[in-house]
Design a protein around this motif. Sequence first.
Motif, PDB file in Angstrom:
ATOM      1  N   ASP A   1      13.841  69.819  68.547  1.00  0.00           N
ATOM      2  CA  ASP A   1      14.616  71.037  68.296  1.00  0.00           C
ATOM      3  C   ASP A   1      13.726  72.233  68.631  1.00  0.00           C
ATOM      4  N   ARG A   2      14.327  73.266  69.248  1.00  0.00           N
ATOM      5  CA  ARG A   2      13.511  74.444  69.579  1.00  0.00           C
ATOM      6  C   ARG A   2      14.286  75.731  69.342  1.00  0.00           C
ATOM      7  N   THR A   3      13.571  76.752  68.902  1.00  0.00           N
ATOM      8  CA  THR A   3      14.208  78.049  68.637  1.00  0.00           C
ATOM      9  C   THR A   3      14.552  78.779  69.935  1.00  0.00           C
ATOM     10  N   LEU A   4      15.698  79.413  69.897  1.00  0.00           N
ATOM     11  CA  LEU A   4      16.112  80.270  71.005  1.00  0.00           C
ATOM     12  C   LEU A   4      15.264  81.548  70.920  1.00  0.00           C
ATOM     13  N   ALA A   5      14.026  81.434  71.357  1.00  0.00           N
ATOM     14  CA  ALA A   5      13.027  82.476  71.111  1.00  0.00           C
ATOM     15  C   ALA A   5      13.366  83.788  71.805  1.00  0.00           C
TER      16      ALA A   5
ATOM     17  N   VAL B   1      17.763  75.403  68.064  1.00  0.00           N
ATOM     18  CA  VAL B   1      18.715  74.642  68.895  1.00  0.00           C
ATOM     19  C   VAL B   1      18.390  73.156  68.769  1.00  0.00           C
ATOM     20  N   LYS B   2      19.433  72.362  68.600  1.00  0.00           N
ATOM     21  CA  LYS B   2      19.250  70.909  68.518  1.00  0.00           C
ATOM     22  C   LYS B   2      18.678  70.373  69.816  1.00  0.00           C
TER      23      LYS B   2
ATOM     24  N   GLY C   1      11.703  74.026  79.767  1.00  0.00           N
ATOM     25  CA  GLY C   1      12.115  73.222  78.611  1.00  0.00           C
ATOM     26  C   GLY C   1      12.478  74.028  77.380  1.00  0.00           C
ATOM     27  N   GLU C   2      12.373  75.363  77.440  1.00  0.00           N
ATOM     28  CA  GLU C   2      12.788  76.124  76.258  1.00  0.00           C
ATOM     29  C   GLU C   2      14.274  76.475  76.380  1.00  0.00           C
ATOM     30  N   PRO C   3      14.959  76.682  75.237  1.00  0.00           N
ATOM     31  CA  PRO C   3      16.381  76.991  75.319  1.00  0.00           C
ATOM     32  C   PRO C   3      16.607  78.369  75.943  1.00  0.00           C
ATOM     33  N   MET C   4      17.612  78.461  76.800  1.00  0.00           N
ATOM     34  CA  MET C   4      17.965  79.747  77.410  1.00  0.00           C
ATOM     35  C   MET C   4      19.121  80.366  76.620  1.00  0.00           C
ATOM     36  N   GLY C   5      19.269  81.689  76.749  1.00  0.00           N
ATOM     37  CA  GLY C   5      20.287  82.391  75.979  1.00  0.00           C
ATOM     38  C   GLY C   5      21.334  83.053  76.853  1.00  0.00           C
ATOM     39  N   MET C   6      22.520  83.227  76.280  1.00  0.00           N
ATOM     40  CA  MET C   6      23.571  84.000  76.948  1.00  0.00           C
ATOM     41  C   MET C   6      24.337  84.806  75.903  1.00  0.00           C
ATOM     42  N   HIS C   7      25.126  85.777  76.368  1.00  0.00           N
ATOM     43  CA  HIS C   7      25.872  86.647  75.463  1.00  0.00           C
ATOM     44  C   HIS C   7      27.207  86.010  75.071  1.00  0.00           C
ATOM     45  N   TRP C   8      27.720  86.420  73.928  1.00  0.00           N
ATOM     46  CA  TRP C   8      29.102  86.066  73.584  1.00  0.00           C
ATOM     47  C   TRP C   8      30.021  86.782  74.561  1.00  0.00           C
ATOM     48  N   PRO C   9      31.039  86.098  75.098  1.00  0.00           N
ATOM     49  CA  PRO C   9      31.962  86.801  75.993  1.00  0.00           C
ATOM     50  C   PRO C   9      32.698  87.934  75.267  1.00  0.00           C
ATOM     51  N   THR C  10      33.235  87.657  74.094  1.00  0.00           N
ATOM     52  CA  THR C  10      33.927  88.689  73.315  1.00  0.00           C
ATOM     53  C   THR C  10      33.468  88.594  71.864  1.00  0.00           C
TER      54      THR C  10
END
Length: 545
Positions: free
Chosen positions: A7-11, A49-50, A127-136
């Motif tokens: 598990d890794r944090t969405l840093a 993140v799992k 290998g780290e988690p990537m991030g994206m925005h909420w659409p709405t």
Amino acid sequence: MTRERPDRTLAIGLDWIEQHCVVPDGFKRGRPFRLYDFQLRYLAAFYLVKGTAEWDPDDPQLGPAFVYRRGLLADPQKKGKGPLSSAHVCLEGAGPALFAGWAGPGDGYSCRANGCGCGWEYAYEIGEPMGMHWPTPLIQITALSEEQTDNIYGALRPMIELGPLADVIPATGEQFIRLPGGGRIDTVTSSAQSRLGQRVTFVPQDEVGLWTEANRMMKVADTQYRGLAGMGGRASLTTNAWDPAERSVAQMQYESRARDVYRQFIQPPANLSYRNKVERRRIHRLVYGEALKENGGHVDLDAIEAEAADLLERDPAQAERFFGNRIVYGQGSWLKQDVWPFGKAARPATDGFPKSKVCGGFDGSLNNDFTAIRLETVDGVVFTPRYGPDRRPTIWNPAEWPGEEIPRGEVRAAISEVFDVYDVERFYFDPEDWESEIDAWAAAHGEKRVLYWRTNRITPMYDALRRIETDLITGTLLSDDCPITQVHVANARKVAKAGQKYVLGKPNEHQKIDAAMATILAHEAAADARIDGWGRRKVAYAYSA
Ligand SMILES: [Zn+2]
């Protein structure tokens, strides 16, 4: 061969906050917002993140990618829960708050590609988690009153207006904030029932230690959790330490067995007394820690001490909860936490041993309250015996039985077993709804052992309460760790009666006290029996001729 991913944090989300949020008030107003360690720890868990999470751009798996479905942070007044929630709202509203797959070589995030002109870029490690925005993004800042929603909303507006987020979120209104992509941030209280929980993606719930069934906030919380579940969204709960007699949302979430709720609540060591000035200062140092000015933070220790001292005079329990970060029973509760033997429970040496000497107490009911039997050993340990083939405890919750009624056959079997197994000296029964059974037990086991003891008589009840209180304080009486009794003792409230007396009552219909009543009856029976010589060593007089 597949290798298991940890598990890794969405840093990136945490870095994004420090890059985009600014200090909303005080001398550092407008400067970059720096997360304290306790805030970082909380967010790092919230965005964990799992390792098993998978991401498909055509069907982004939203909430379930995270280890925790919601978070709960309990910390003292003014430590920085409000600004943390404001920063959290910024991230959920305009930053990379969602999981977007695992980074490969050369992957990165740029503000420019995400509608922000600040020029910030973030290069992912492989290998780290990537991030994206909420659409709405739809965010509801929720609290019991508008004044409380302002704790977060009032810090949120300058946090946006004075920093780089002003470009992304051009208009912050008095009532709500419009977000890119048609999203918005609203503040809601229980009066906004119709808007609650609709398609929400993030809900900060503030001061959940005050959210109860009685003020309808329990229902608000449930409605919002349902709405969030539908969207893959999550809730973040913040609170001061709570009064455990209130059965608040904070308490329920803290005590629930759910493993997908992250709980961050560090209480001061139990051996430090909040009434003692020197120890109180130590408690404040411990619970405020890095947030104190002496440690480079924003909190003035002397100011906290002064406020706490002020509140101590009016409401000591509240002062200890607010500034000492400790779960403390409120005024009106029957026993203080340190009196009932929570945590240092005794095990009756005689429990289960055939023919050991006990006295008993019985509080019966039909189908609304619990029915409970408690026993006290001759050396002063009160406990819940067990009966039958399954060794069930002798406390019956009608809701757990067919027809939602007390299973009278079970109770009769338990009483019969108690008289078989133990050497019962005396047993006090509150006869309400159980007269005919009690009369039968008196006939079977003797009228000197089976006695009526009506708990609705004010003076005998008050005297019995004073007696058990004294014996608990002096340690003459100990209790086992029966969890139902603990809850019932915590629920019990003093109800004032004429002549400066009091009896016990329940705070509402859902908070039962029957196991506490059975305990009081068992102790009263034992104390009366001792006066009559129970347990006294028989003195043998030998006369020689
Ligand atoms: Zn930016």
